[in-house]
Scaffold this motif. Structure first.
Motif, short mmCIF file in Angstrom:
data_model
loop_
_atom_site.label_atom_id
_atom_site.label_comp_id
_atom_site.label_asym_id
_atom_site.label_seq_id
_atom_site.Cartn_x
_atom_site.Cartn_y
_atom_site.Cartn_z
N ILE A 95 39.92 33.26 40.35
CA ILE A 95 38.59 32.84 39.89
C ILE A 95 37.74 34.04 39.45
N ARG A 96 38.39 35.17 39.21
CA ARG A 96 37.61 36.38 38.90
C ARG A 96 36.74 36.20 37.67
N SER A 97 37.31 35.62 36.59
CA SER A 97 36.53 35.47 35.36
C SER A 97 35.35 34.54 35.57
N SER A 137 42.62 29.91 28.32
CA SER A 137 42.97 30.85 29.39
C SER A 137 42.04 32.05 29.36
N PHE A 138 41.57 32.47 30.53
CA PHE A 138 40.69 33.63 30.63
C PHE A 138 41.47 34.94 30.77
N VAL A 193 30.48 32.28 24.41
CA VAL A 193 30.52 33.35 23.40
C VAL A 193 29.35 34.30 23.64
N SER A 194 28.44 33.88 24.50
CA SER A 194 27.28 34.71 24.87
C SER A 194 27.67 35.91 25.73
N GLY A 195 28.90 35.92 26.26
CA GLY A 195 29.39 37.07 27.00
C GLY A 195 28.54 37.44 28.21
N LYS A 196 28.21 38.72 28.30
CA LYS A 196 27.46 39.24 29.45
C LYS A 196 25.95 39.23 29.24
N VAL A 226 33.08 38.91 29.23
CA VAL A 226 33.71 38.85 30.54
C VAL A 226 35.23 38.81 30.41
N ASN A 227 35.72 38.14 29.36
CA ASN A 227 37.17 38.00 29.21
C ASN A 227 37.55 37.82 27.74
#
Length: 372
Positions: free
Chosen positions: A320-322, A97-98, A137-140, A158-159
């Motif tokens: 779908i934001r994440s 889950s995000f 896991v790379s994130g932003k 991101v989440n």
């Protein structure tokens, strides 16, 4: 893995279920499946996953819980036997889950993995313990993310899902000097490459549905950058071969990479084309193709939707934001180490354009999982 004893967690999830089905048809295997009790009996849940498969492996269902310290919720005798017999561990359990609070995501993805790692330390015959993670896991970060890279590089996440998985990876990496461990990072798994069958619907499938319903007027991203998605059969085959044959310790990406991915613009085009092809009546509705915009414009759009109070559109953008924000931080996932380990077995990711239309078709025909 013939004549081996496999300990599998997360078999009731999308990826774990695919792994269980692949393992169950192999002769000479002993599979211990850890399943948490909910409103259904664990044995019934496993049988539902196996369905009418011709099971030739020995499948043993254990009622337990990865959140219960290193005992995993098992009785002392069962735990001792499991530690004595286990040769391979595949830890696929956790939350995808995000939207969970970070503390809850950590309990599922970090604490549970710590407990499985503690269990692994007591397995005298252990040959390999594989912990499934995510390329996100790379994130932003933006740009190339390699198998030797770790975490968000200071750019943030991101989440909570991404962050909890990155924190889990740090725990596993710190133990690689003492145990035969592998981290297998998965890209977004969307469905079977042959049938399109979806085991677990995720944000990609929700985004297809929103486009189908005309509720995705814009998405953020770069039209030329790749969107990395993979088929479930590639992931299942890749995980099992890496568990058997990959160098240990190691980190491996099961991702499409630049060569097999479609760009964001191409993926949207493939979605629209598939919806038109498999649902001709949809074409007559003349739903506009989503605009691809920069992050600033998309955030302005989201704020406008929230302020306008349109509950349908508000729910659509939130759902779908994440995923949308992942698109806003495009990356290319390197797969050199996984590709090298899998090449001799003929396992490689299919091109998105070759199998993705079948996934869209399955979404339509199953009404996004509402119809068998």
């Amino acid at each position: 893995m013939k004549d081996q004893s496999i300990f599998l967690t997360g078999a009731t999830g999308a990826v774990g279920g695919d792994l269980l089905r692949q393992l169950a048809i192999r002769k000479g295997l002993h599979i211990n499946v850890l399943v948490r009790r909910n409103d259904r009996d664990p044995h019934e849940r496993v049988q539902a996953i196996l369905g009418d498969l011709d099971v030739v492996a020995k499948v043993n269902v254990l009622e337990g819980d990865i959140s219960v310290a290193s005992s995993l919720g098992l009785a002392t005798g069962a735990l001792a036997r499991l530690r004595r017999e286990t040769t391979h561990i595949i830890h696929a359990a956790g939350s995808t889950s995000f939207t969970l609070p970070l503390s809850v995501a950590r309990a599922a993805n970090l604490s549970g993995s710590r407990n499985v790692l503690s269990f692994a330390r007591g397995c005298a015959a252990l040959e390999c313990a594989a912990f499934l993670s995510t390329v996100y896991v790379s994130g932003k970060r933006r740009g190339v993310f390699g198998e030797t890279d770790y975490g968000d590089g200071g750019h943030g996440f991101v989440n909570s899902y991404e962050q909890s998985k990155a924190e889990m990876e740090e725990v596993i990496r710190n133990a690689m000097g003492e145990l035969p461990l592998v981290l297998i990072r998965l890209s977004t798994v969307v469905g079977d490459s042959t049938t399109g069958r979806v085991s677990g619907f995720n944000t990609i499938h929700h985004a297809i549905r929103l486009l189908y319903n005309g509720l995705a007027p814009m998405i953020p991203g770069d039209p030329e950058e790749p969107v990395d998605i993979v088929s479930s059969d590639f992931v299942a085959a890749g995980v099992l071969r890496l568990v058997e044959h990959a160098p240990r310790p190691g980190v491996f990406h099961l991702a499409a990479g630049r060569e097999s991915s479609s760009s964001l613009e191409e993926l949207i085009g493939e979605t629209v084309s598939s919806l038109s092809r498999f649902r001709p009546a949809w074409r007559k509705r003349a739903v506009e193709k989503p605009l691809i915009v920069d992050l600033e414009t998309y955030e302005l759009f989201v704020r406008s939707v929230e302020e306008a109070g349109n509950e349908v559109l508000k729910g659509a953008t939130r759902s779908i934001r994440s995923f949308a924000y992942q698109l806003a931080h495009p990356k290319v996932f390197e797969t050199k180490q996984a590709a090298t380990s899998l090449a001799e077995f003929g396992i490689s990711p299919q091109r998105t354009s070759e199998f993705y239309p079948r996934v869209v078709k399955y979404c339509l025909e199953s009404n996004w999982g509402m119809r068998t």
